[in-house]
Design an enzyme around this catalytic site. Sequence first.
Site, mmCIF file in Angstrom:
data_model
loop_
_atom_site.group_PDB
_atom_site.id
_atom_site.type_symbol
_atom_site.label_atom_id
_atom_site.label_comp_id
_atom_site.label_asym_id
_atom_site.label_seq_id
_atom_site.Cartn_x
_atom_site.Cartn_y
_atom_site.Cartn_z
ATOM 1 N N LYS A 194 -14.338 8.882 -3.641
ATOM 2 C CA LYS A 194 -15.583 9.237 -2.941
ATOM 3 C C LYS A 194 -16.070 10.619 -3.378
ATOM 4 O O LYS A 194 -17.269 10.850 -3.559
ATOM 5 C CB LYS A 194 -15.363 9.180 -1.418
ATOM 6 C CG LYS A 194 -15.037 7.769 -0.931
ATOM 7 C CD LYS A 194 -14.459 7.713 0.480
ATOM 8 C CE LYS A 194 -13.791 6.358 0.714
ATOM 9 N NZ LYS A 194 -12.981 6.289 1.960
ATOM 10 N N THR A 250 -8.283 6.911 -1.925
ATOM 11 C CA THR A 250 -9.647 6.411 -2.085
ATOM 12 C C THR A 250 -10.638 7.539 -1.817
ATOM 13 O O THR A 250 -11.752 7.522 -2.342
ATOM 14 C CB THR A 250 -9.926 5.234 -1.115
ATOM 15 O OG1 THR A 250 -9.373 5.553 0.162
ATOM 16 C CG2 THR A 250 -9.301 3.956 -1.636
ATOM 17 N N LYS A 310 1.179 14.420 1.433
ATOM 18 C CA LYS A 310 -0.161 14.762 0.935
ATOM 19 C C LYS A 310 -0.315 16.272 0.705
ATOM 20 O O LYS A 310 -1.270 16.740 0.127
ATOM 21 C CB LYS A 310 -1.225 14.253 1.903
ATOM 22 C CG LYS A 310 -1.241 12.726 2.039
ATOM 23 C CD LYS A 310 -2.297 12.241 3.025
ATOM 24 C CE LYS A 310 -2.166 10.765 3.371
ATOM 25 N NZ LYS A 310 -2.807 9.872 2.383
ATOM 26 N N LYS A 367 -8.192 14.061 4.719
ATOM 27 C CA LYS A 367 -7.366 12.856 4.686
ATOM 28 C C LYS A 367 -6.397 12.974 5.848
ATOM 29 O O LYS A 367 -6.330 14.024 6.500
ATOM 30 C CB LYS A 367 -6.613 12.748 3.358
ATOM 31 C CG LYS A 367 -5.858 14.046 2.988
ATOM 32 C CD LYS A 367 -5.119 13.919 1.674
ATOM 33 C CE LYS A 367 -6.003 14.081 0.440
ATOM 34 N NZ LYS A 367 -6.148 12.888 -0.377
ATOM 35 N N ARG A 368 -5.634 11.927 6.136
ATOM 36 C CA ARG A 368 -4.637 12.044 7.189
ATOM 37 C C ARG A 368 -3.637 13.164 6.878
ATOM 38 O O ARG A 368 -3.360 13.446 5.709
ATOM 39 C CB ARG A 368 -3.894 10.706 7.349
ATOM 40 C CG ARG A 368 -4.717 9.658 8.057
ATOM 41 C CD ARG A 368 -5.115 10.117 9.438
ATOM 42 N NE ARG A 368 -3.979 10.229 10.322
ATOM 43 C CZ ARG A 368 -3.586 9.297 11.182
ATOM 44 N NH1 ARG A 368 -4.266 8.181 11.300
ATOM 45 N NH2 ARG A 368 -2.540 9.479 11.952
ATOM 46 N N HIS A 380 0.799 -1.235 0.000
ATOM 47 C CA HIS A 380 0.000 0.000 0.000
ATOM 48 C C HIS A 380 0.826 1.276 0.000
ATOM 49 O O HIS A 380 0.251 2.359 0.096
ATOM 50 C CB HIS A 380 -0.912 0.049 1.231
ATOM 51 C CG HIS A 380 -2.005 -0.961 1.226
ATOM 52 N ND1 HIS A 380 -3.247 -0.718 0.705
ATOM 53 C CD2 HIS A 380 -2.020 -2.239 1.670
ATOM 54 C CE1 HIS A 380 -4.006 -1.801 0.847
ATOM 55 N NE2 HIS A 380 -3.286 -2.737 1.433
HETATM 56 N N1 CJB Z 1 -1.972 3.594 3.254
HETATM 57 O O1 CJB Z 1 -3.497 4.239 4.810
HETATM 58 C C1 CJB Z 1 -2.379 3.778 4.552
HETATM 59 N N2 CJB Z 1 -1.545 3.416 5.553
HETATM 60 C C2 CJB Z 1 -0.327 2.870 5.321
HETATM 61 O O2 CJB Z 1 0.396 2.580 6.264
HETATM 62 C C3 CJB Z 1 0.072 2.657 3.993
HETATM 63 C C4 CJB Z 1 -0.774 3.036 2.971
HETATM 64 C C5 CJB Z 1 -2.911 3.997 2.180
HETATM 65 O O3 CJB Z 1 -3.597 2.857 1.703
HETATM 66 C C6 CJB Z 1 -4.665 3.214 0.843
HETATM 67 C C7 CJB Z 1 -5.389 1.954 0.477
HETATM 68 O O4 CJB Z 1 -4.636 1.187 -0.406
HETATM 69 C C8 CJB Z 1 -4.168 3.988 -0.369
HETATM 70 O O5 CJB Z 1 -5.265 4.411 -1.118
HETATM 71 C C9 CJB Z 1 -3.320 5.175 0.063
HETATM 72 O O6 CJB Z 1 -2.749 5.788 -1.078
HETATM 73 C C10 CJB Z 1 -2.248 4.737 1.031
HETATM 74 O O7 CJB Z 1 -1.537 5.839 1.533
#
Ligand code: CJB
Length: 818
Positions: free
Chosen positions: A657, A653, A551, A545-546, A357
Site C-alpha cells: 500500500k 501487505t 515486526k 501495523k499490528r 499465513h
Molecule cells: N497474518 O495477520 C495475520 N494473522 C495471523 O494470524 C497470521 C498471519 C498475516 O497475514 C498477512 C496476509 O497473508 C501477511 O501479509 C502477514 O505477513 C501475516 O503476518
Amino acid sequence: MANKGFDKETFKKSVVDNVKNLYRRTIDEATPNQVFQAVAYAVKDVIIDEWIATHKEYEKKDVKTVYYLSMEFLMGRALGNNIINIRARQEVREALDELGFDLNVIEDQEPDAALGNGGLGRLAACFLDSLATLGYPAYGCGIRYHYGMFKQKIENGYQVEVPDNWLKDGNPFEVRRSEYATEVRFGGYVRTVWENGREHFVQEGYQSVMAVPYDLPIVGYGNNVVNTLRIWDAQPINTFNLDSFDKGDYQKAVEQENLAKTICDVLYPNDNHYAGKELRLKQQYFFISASVQRAVSKYMEKHDDIRKFYEKNAFQLNDTHPTVAVAELMRILLDDYNLTWEEAWDVTTKTCAYTNHTIMAEALEKWPIELFSRLLPRIYQIVEEINRRFIIEIQQKYPGNQEKIAKMAIIYDGQVKMAHMAIAGSFSVNGVARLHTEILEKQELKDFYEMMPQKFNNKTNGITQRRFLLHANPLLADWITDKIGDEWITDLSAISKLKLYVDDEKCQHEFMNIKYQNKVRLAKYIKEHNGIDVDPRSIFDVQVKRLHEYKRQLMNILHVMYLYNQLKDNPNLDMVPRTFIFGAKAAAGYKRAKLTIKLINSVADVINNDKSINGKLKVVFIEDYRVSNAEIIFAAADVSEQISTASKEASGTGNMKFMLNGALTVGTMDGANVEIVEEVGAENAFIFGTSSDDIIRMEHDHSYDPMQIFNNDQDIRRVLMQLINGYYAPYDPELFRDIYNSLLNTLSSDRADTYFILKDFRMYADAQKRVDEAYRDEQWWAKAAMLNTACSGKFSSDRTIEEYVRDIWHLDKVKVEL
Ligand code: CJB
C-alpha cells in the site's frame, strides 16, 4: 468513467425520503449520522438490483463458486467504496452538495467494520473486492461479531481497549436472511446404530444454536457484479420454556441460551497468536458448520449427485482457523448423504484448499483432545479416522520411520494439530509470498512438502488499488488517470506507463506536490487527534501495523532514541527533519507489546517537548490505527518501515500500500519486500539486515550473542541504558526493564533478543542515514517515489486472485447485464 444509469435527482429524493422514514425528520433537521444512514440506504437501493441480477446469472449459468472461509474480514468502511465501485462518486458528491452536506463528513460518520485483526483479515477484504471486480462467483463466509477489533485509546501513554460497538446504530448495508438459518450442534455424545447393514452415528444430548446469516453486498468495480459476504449470527434455538420443571431440561435450556448469546460476541484480538480458548473453537465450528451446510444444500437444490460437489464448489481455508471444515464436510457426506469414507474423502480433498499465513510457532493452532472431543464429539471421531488413515499413508511412504509420524500426525501428544489436518484434507497448500512459500517447503512444512510436493504452491499477496489509491488518494488517482488513462483501476499492470514520466521535471513536481498535500491532510489529522504539530516538509517516516515483537517497532523507536542522543550531543547536526509516525494495536494480553507502546509514547513526550532540537525530530503515535485512517496515512508517507526479522513476516501487505502511494521502503529482505525490491530495483529502496538464511541458521546453532554487541557498541549501550536509568521514565526508572531484559537477558526469554534487533541495529541506522542523504536530492527522491508507484502493478489483489483462479479454484468469469 461515470455511471450512466445513475440519476442524481432520484438519488436526492431517495435520501430525503429515507431521512423522513427512518427518523421522522426533514433533511435540514437531520444530523450527519442520520444523513449517513439515509445515503447508505439510497446507495443500497442502487446496488440491490445488481445484487439480485448477479445471483440470477450465477444460477442460470450454474457456475462454480469459491467459498472464502475466514474468521476475519477487515472491511473498513463500505459507503465510500461502494459509491466508487458503482462509479457514482462525482454524482453522489454533487447530490449531497445540493442538499447541503459534504460527502467526506458523511463518510466519516460510518464506523469501520473491523471484523479482523490485521493483515490476514484485510487480505480477505481485498480478495472479495477483486473477486467481484473480476466477475468471479464467490462468497465470503465469516462471523457477525457484535464487537469487532477493540478501539484503542492512549491514556498517559498506555493503550486502553474500548469495546467496538459497531452495530449500535444498525448496519444499513446488511440483509438478514432468516430463510437460510440453520442449526449447529455442540457437545453431547455419539451413539452408534446399525441400519441397513451399516453403522450410523447419532449425536445426542447436544446443545444447539441457530445460525442466522446476514449478507453484505460486495460491489465489483463498474461491472454490475455484486457478490456476497455472508456473516453468521447466533440465536437461541427455541425460546426458553419457563414451564419446564424437569431440572435437566432447565439447565440445558439456560446453557443453550447462553451459548447463543456469547458465541458471536467478540473477535479475539490476537494477531499471529493462538490463545487456545474454548469459545474460539466454538466460533470456528459455528460459522464453518453453518457455511458448509448451506453450501451443500444450495448445491443439492440444483444437482443430484453429491459426489460431484467439488465440480461446482471450492473452499479456501484462510489459515488454519476454518480447518474444521474438512471434518464438517466429511460429516455431512458420511452421515447425511451416506457416502462411503473413500467417496467422502475424494469429494472433500477435491474441494478444500489451504492458505498458510505464518510460520510463527505461537500462531499454530493445536487443540487439546479433551476439549476438542468434548465440544465436537462426532467431528472428533472423524478426525481420528482421518488421522488413522493418514498415518497409514505416512508408513507406506516411509516404512518404519516413527519420527515422520511424530512430526506429521494430525493427532499427537494429546493434541489435534489443525495445520496438519488442513494439509492432509486439501488439494492445495499455498504460502503468501515467494520467500514464505520457500521457507514452508524447505523448513516449516518440509516433511509434508517431501511427501506431497504437488500440493504446494505460492500466491504472493496483493491489495486492491480501488480502496488504497482510488479512494484513499484521490489527488494522485486523478493525476495518474490524467497522465495514462484509467485502465490501472482494473488492471494495475497498466500503471507502469508512468515510467515514461519519471524523468520529467514537471511531473516530478506535480507528484511531490500531491504528496505534500496528502502530508498536510495527515498533519491536520494528527493535530486534531494528537494535538501535535508536525511539519509537512519533514520526512514522514511511517510504521503502521499490528504491534508484534517480530515486526520490530522496538528497533524503530530505539533508533529514534539513538538519533536523539546524536542531536543532544550536537544540536547543529545536519539532518533532514524527520517525523516518525507509529500506529499499532497490541493484543490485549500481550504485555511486552503494550509496554512498547508506552515506550514509544514516552520517547515522543520527551522529544516533542525538547525545544533545543529545533523540531528536527518528532514522534507521533496515532491512536486507534484502523482501515479508515490507514487510507489517509499511506497517501502521506515518504518512508515505509518494513523491518521485520527476516523470515518472520510471511508477506506483509502494508508494504504494498505504501509502494502504490509512492513511499520508499526501508526494509529487510523478508516476505513480499523481496518481490517489491525485485520490481522497483534495490536502488530505489533502502534494504538492510541479516538474511533469512542467516537468521534461520543462528536460530538453530544458537551462535548469536547480543551481549557482545552491547559490550562493543557504545551508541547501542547508551540507548539500552536509557531504558533502565529513568531517562524516559524519571518517575519509574524500572518501567522499561522488561524490554531491556528481553534484549540482553536469557532468563527473561528462551533466547535473548529473539528477533535480532541488536544484530540488525547498525545496518538499520546506516539505511536510515542513506534515507537522510537521499531525501536531500529532490529530483532523485521524486523519481524514486514515482518509480515505486509505477512498479507496483504486480501487487494488485486482482493479480493474486487471477492466480488463485488459474491454479486452484478454476472459476469462470460471469458477465452481468442489467
Ligand atoms: N497474518 O495477520 C495475520 N494473522 C495471523 O494470524 C497470521 C498471519 C498475516 O497475514 C498477512 C496476509 O497473508 C501477511 O501479509 C502477514 O505477513 C501475516 O503476518
